[in-house]
Design a protein around this motif. Structure first.
Motif, PDB file in Angstrom:
ATOM      1  N   LEU A   1       0.802  -1.046   0.035  1.00 37.60           N
ATOM      2  CA  LEU A   1       0.011  -0.096  -0.110  1.00 37.60           C
ATOM      3  C   LEU A   1       0.953   1.338   0.013  1.00 37.60           C
ATOM      4  O   LEU A   1       1.790   1.521   0.707  1.00 37.60           O
ATOM      5  CB  LEU A   1      -0.795  -0.064   1.232  1.00 37.60           C
ATOM      6  CG  LEU A   1      -1.999  -1.490   1.323  1.00 37.60           C
ATOM      7  CD1 LEU A   1      -2.794  -0.887   2.552  1.00 37.60           C
ATOM      8  CD2 LEU A   1      -2.635  -1.480  -0.067  1.00 37.60           C
ATOM      9  N   ILE A   2       0.591   2.265  -0.804  1.00 44.30           N
ATOM     10  CA  ILE A   2       1.197   3.379  -0.875  1.00 44.30           C
ATOM     11  C   ILE A   2       0.117   4.527  -0.679  1.00 44.30           C
ATOM     12  O   ILE A   2      -0.804   4.800  -1.368  1.00 44.30           O
ATOM     13  CB  ILE A   2       1.726   3.702  -2.130  1.00 44.30           C
ATOM     14  CG1 ILE A   2       2.711   2.672  -2.733  1.00 44.30           C
ATOM     15  CG2 ILE A   2       2.623   5.124  -2.371  1.00 44.30           C
ATOM     16  CD1 ILE A   2       3.286   2.696  -4.241  1.00 44.30           C
ATOM     17  N   GLY A   3       0.500   5.204   0.565  1.00 35.50           N
ATOM     18  CA  GLY A   3      -0.293   6.155   1.334  1.00 35.50           C
ATOM     19  C   GLY A   3      -0.153   6.311   2.828  1.00 35.50           C
ATOM     20  O   GLY A   3       0.868   6.222   3.169  1.00 35.50           O
ATOM     21  N   PRO A   4      -1.141   7.085   3.225  1.00 38.99           N
ATOM     22  CA  PRO A   4      -1.185   7.419   4.811  1.00 38.99           C
ATOM     23  C   PRO A   4      -0.872   5.963   5.478  1.00 38.99           C
ATOM     24  O   PRO A   4      -1.377   4.989   5.014  1.00 38.99           O
ATOM     25  CB  PRO A   4      -2.130   8.121   4.971  1.00 38.99           C
ATOM     26  CG  PRO A   4      -3.266   7.624   4.045  1.00 38.99           C
ATOM     27  CD  PRO A   4      -2.448   7.391   2.691  1.00 38.99           C
ATOM     28  N   LYS A   5      -0.520   6.015   6.791  1.00 39.60           N
ATOM     29  CA  LYS A   5      -0.495   4.618   7.836  1.00 39.60           C
ATOM     30  C   LYS A   5      -1.783   4.537   7.951  1.00 39.60           C
ATOM     31  O   LYS A   5      -2.523   5.370   8.405  1.00 39.60           O
ATOM     32  CB  LYS A   5       0.172   5.084   8.998  1.00 39.60           C
ATOM     33  CG  LYS A   5       0.681   3.736   9.716  1.00 39.60           C
ATOM     34  CD  LYS A   5       1.697   4.180  10.806  1.00 39.60           C
ATOM     35  CE  LYS A   5       1.962   2.855  11.712  1.00 39.60           C
ATOM     36  NZ  LYS A   5       3.149   2.919  12.409  1.00 39.60           N
ATOM     37  N   VAL A   6      -2.226   3.152   7.868  1.00 37.39           N
ATOM     38  CA  VAL A   6      -3.550   2.728   8.323  1.00 37.39           C
ATOM     39  C   VAL A   6      -3.192   1.630   8.840  1.00 37.39           C
ATOM     40  O   VAL A   6      -2.382   0.656   8.771  1.00 37.39           O
ATOM     41  CB  VAL A   6      -4.444   2.456   6.841  1.00 37.39           C
ATOM     42  CG1 VAL A   6      -4.689   3.874   6.277  1.00 37.39           C
ATOM     43  CG2 VAL A   6      -3.706   1.480   5.782  1.00 37.39           C
TER      44      VAL A   6
ATOM     45  N   PHE B   1      -0.562  -5.159   5.634  1.00 39.87           N
ATOM     46  CA  PHE B   1       0.228  -5.000   4.495  1.00 39.87           C
ATOM     47  C   PHE B   1       1.355  -4.192   4.793  1.00 39.87           C
ATOM     48  O   PHE B   1       1.414  -3.320   5.658  1.00 39.87           O
ATOM     49  CB  PHE B   1      -0.778  -4.301   3.339  1.00 39.87           C
ATOM     50  CG  PHE B   1      -1.869  -5.129   2.954  1.00 39.87           C
ATOM     51  CD1 PHE B   1      -1.814  -6.073   2.013  1.00 39.87           C
ATOM     52  CD2 PHE B   1      -3.099  -4.796   3.404  1.00 39.87           C
ATOM     53  CE1 PHE B   1      -2.698  -7.008   1.495  1.00 39.87           C
ATOM     54  CE2 PHE B   1      -4.363  -5.546   3.210  1.00 39.87           C
ATOM     55  CZ  PHE B   1      -4.177  -6.553   2.104  1.00 39.87           C
ATOM     56  N   GLU B   2       2.577  -4.385   3.928  1.00 42.93           N
ATOM     57  CA  GLU B   2       3.404  -3.194   3.989  1.00 42.93           C
ATOM     58  C   GLU B   2       2.832  -2.048   3.320  1.00 42.93           C
ATOM     59  O   GLU B   2       2.281  -2.091   2.570  1.00 42.93           O
ATOM     60  CB  GLU B   2       4.565  -3.682   3.158  1.00 42.93           C
ATOM     61  CG  GLU B   2       5.887  -2.953   2.868  1.00 42.93           C
ATOM     62  CD  GLU B   2       6.872  -3.414   1.546  1.00 42.93           C
ATOM     63  OE1 GLU B   2       7.408  -2.327   1.534  1.00 42.93           O
ATOM     64  OE2 GLU B   2       6.845  -4.681   1.545  1.00 42.93           O
ATOM     65  N   ILE B   3       3.381  -0.958   4.200  1.00 41.13           N
ATOM     66  CA  ILE B   3       2.859   0.379   3.906  1.00 41.13           C
ATOM     67  C   ILE B   3       3.890   1.403   3.620  1.00 41.13           C
ATOM     68  O   ILE B   3       4.921   1.320   4.340  1.00 41.13           O
ATOM     69  CB  ILE B   3       2.066   0.937   4.781  1.00 41.13           C
ATOM     70  CG1 ILE B   3       0.535   0.294   5.023  1.00 41.13           C
ATOM     71  CG2 ILE B   3       1.396   2.438   4.567  1.00 41.13           C
ATOM     72  CD1 ILE B   3      -0.010   0.252   6.334  1.00 41.13           C
ATOM     73  N   VAL B   4       4.073   1.851   2.290  1.00 40.71           N
ATOM     74  CA  VAL B   4       5.030   2.852   2.155  1.00 40.71           C
ATOM     75  C   VAL B   4       4.285   4.251   2.178  1.00 40.71           C
ATOM     76  O   VAL B   4       3.258   4.537   1.598  1.00 40.71           O
ATOM     77  CB  VAL B   4       5.447   2.843   0.635  1.00 40.71           C
ATOM     78  CG1 VAL B   4       6.473   3.866   0.466  1.00 40.71           C
ATOM     79  CG2 VAL B   4       6.129   1.437   0.480  1.00 40.71           C
ATOM     80  N   GLU B   5       4.642   5.030   3.241  1.00 36.84           N
ATOM     81  CA  GLU B   5       3.839   6.434   3.639  1.00 36.84           C
ATOM     82  C   GLU B   5       4.062   7.501   2.872  1.00 36.84           C
ATOM     83  O   GLU B   5       5.187   7.877   2.501  1.00 36.84           O
ATOM     84  CB  GLU B   5       4.166   6.615   5.130  1.00 36.84           C
ATOM     85  CG  GLU B   5       3.624   5.705   6.161  1.00 36.84           C
ATOM     86  CD  GLU B   5       3.793   5.900   7.530  1.00 36.84           C
ATOM     87  OE1 GLU B   5       3.556   7.181   8.021  1.00 36.84           O
ATOM     88  OE2 GLU B   5       4.074   5.191   8.342  1.00 36.84           O
ATOM     89  N   VAL B   6       3.046   8.194   2.381  1.00 34.31           N
ATOM     90  CA  VAL B   6       3.091   9.424   1.480  1.00 34.31           C
ATOM     91  C   VAL B   6       1.949   9.942   1.961  1.00 34.31           C
ATOM     92  O   VAL B   6       0.864   9.384   2.463  1.00 34.31           O
ATOM     93  CB  VAL B   6       2.950   9.223   0.058  1.00 34.31           C
ATOM     94  CG1 VAL B   6       4.369   8.353  -0.673  1.00 34.31           C
ATOM     95  CG2 VAL B   6       1.793   8.406  -0.320  1.00 34.31           C
TER      96      VAL B   6
END
Length: 387
Positions: free
Chosen positions: A64-69, A73-78
């Motif tokens: 997931l690419i976006g804010p922390k939720v 899943f692996e999350i890449v924060e933007v």
């Protein structure tokens, strides 16, 4: 990348190794990104789509690419959708991602997306080439190039010999002539036949509903409209549920696998878009596309396109041609593109054959007297107004 994301990625790698040892068939899962900012239905809908894809398929990894939720899943924060696109592009270029699903991405001219829908008539999957982006600023050239892109994606999705149809639009007959000539020159593909009684490779609305071809060729604006209708006709239009979205951007030498969904797309469709992207990544769709364009070019694709478009440009010059004496015209000649209809009539006038343009139920026609029919057809074929 955050410390948590790094740990999650390492854990995934070890899980893959363990599963490979257990099965005796180690195969690294592809990693597919999903940008979660920008949807009209909110971030929660995007996360729901990822969860649905994971529970339904589970044979590829989702980042997931976006804010922390709160999500497994692996999350890449933007922080913004624009930053998400930049991060997505960088990760694709570095190899951290094998493909990505996103919304509202700008492709360069020469690249357009190949969508996939489920048709209501028979429940068949049908590839629509293309649905966003622009393969060429020339309509006919663009549709021809879309055919190669559509064939490439079909092959990446397990269709070894895709059957191709051309939607009955302005330019369709010119597209048909170009593709037939390239086919005759050695580029191997198969035209389908319309389900209507008169058959032919030019498809009608009935063929859209039934999914007659594996690959339906059209321009991107028409394709975009078709995907929207097929995906949301049961929901009123503001929530797309059916099919796999607008698909991967394909071009002759494009090097990033980016699949498009709409900001109106809902979780069920986005889950299928993730699967579609993963399949394209696993089967190296961009390599297949390069190979298909190479084969088509070897069969004279660019030369045939140039010849046809030059002919069309030349025909735009107004030429005074004297119309022969009128006759009763009852014989209809089909297979003429609407963009060339008036010029086809003038070609017959030059040979002292009276003709009129018209529109039949299957498209444009040239009307001539019965006794002039054979000669008229010969003239039109020689002048390359008919296949």
């Amino acid at each position: 990348m955050s410390q948590d994301s790094t740990k999650a990625m390492i854990a995934e790698v070890f899980n893959d190794i363990a599963n490979g040892i257990k099965s005796g068939q180690f195969k690294k899962k592809v990693r597919i990104g999903l940008t979660i900012l920008g949807s009209e239905h909110g971030i929660e809908e995007m996360v729901k789509a990822a969860e649905l894809a994971k529970s339904k398929y589970g044979d590829f990894d989702i980042v997931l690419i976006g804010p922390k939720v709160e999500a497994d899943f692996e999350i890449v924060e933007v922080e913004t959708a624009e930053e998400g696109h930049k991060k997505m592009t960088a990760m694709l270029e570095s190899g951290e991602l094998d493909g990505c699903v996103t919304q509202h991405f700008d492709f360069p001219i020469g690249v357009s997306t190949v969508g996939k829908v489920t048709t209501p008539g028979k429940g068949r999957d049908m590839i629509i080439a293309t649905t966003t982006g622009t393969t060429s600023t020339n309509r006919v050239e663009g549709m021809v190039m879309n055919a190669i892109s559509g064939i490439s994606v079909a092959k990446a999705n397990g269709i070894k010999n895709p059957r191709v149809g051309i939607l009955n639009l302005d330019g369709a007959r010119q597209v048909e002539r170009i593709l037939k000539e390239v086919q005759d020159n050695g580029y191997n593909f198969e035209f389908t036949q319309s389900l209507r009684a008169d058959g032919g490779a030019v498809m009608r609305g009935n063929d859209l509903l039934a999914g007659t071809p594996d690959v339906m060729i059209c321009d991107s604006l028409t394709g975009n409209l078709l995907v929207k209708i097929f995906s949301s006709f049961t929901t009123g239009g503001n929530y797309e549920t059916v099919g796999a979205g607008y698909g991967p951007g394909i071009g002759e030498n494009y090097d990033k696998l980016v699949n498009i969904v709409s900001r109106a797309s809902g979780a069920p469709l986005i889950a299928e878009a993730l699967r579609y992207c993963a399949t394209c990544a696993e089967n190296k769709v961009l390599d297949i596309a390069r190979d298909e364009f190479k084969k088509a070019n070897k069969a004279g694709l660019k030369e045939v396109i140039e010849k046809t478009t030059k002919k069309a440009a030349k025909a735009e010059v107004v030429e005074e041609v004297k119309m022969p004496a009128k006759k009763v015209v009852t014989y209809s000649i089909a297979g003429i593109d609407i963009l060339e209809l008036e010029n086809a009539c003038k070609a017959l006038w030059k040979e002292d054959i009276y003709s009129e343009s018209g529109m039949g139920c299957t498209g444009p026609i040239v009307l001539v007297a019965d006794e002039d029919a054979d000669k008229a057809i010969e003239i039109l074929k020689k002048a390359e107004y008919m296949a």
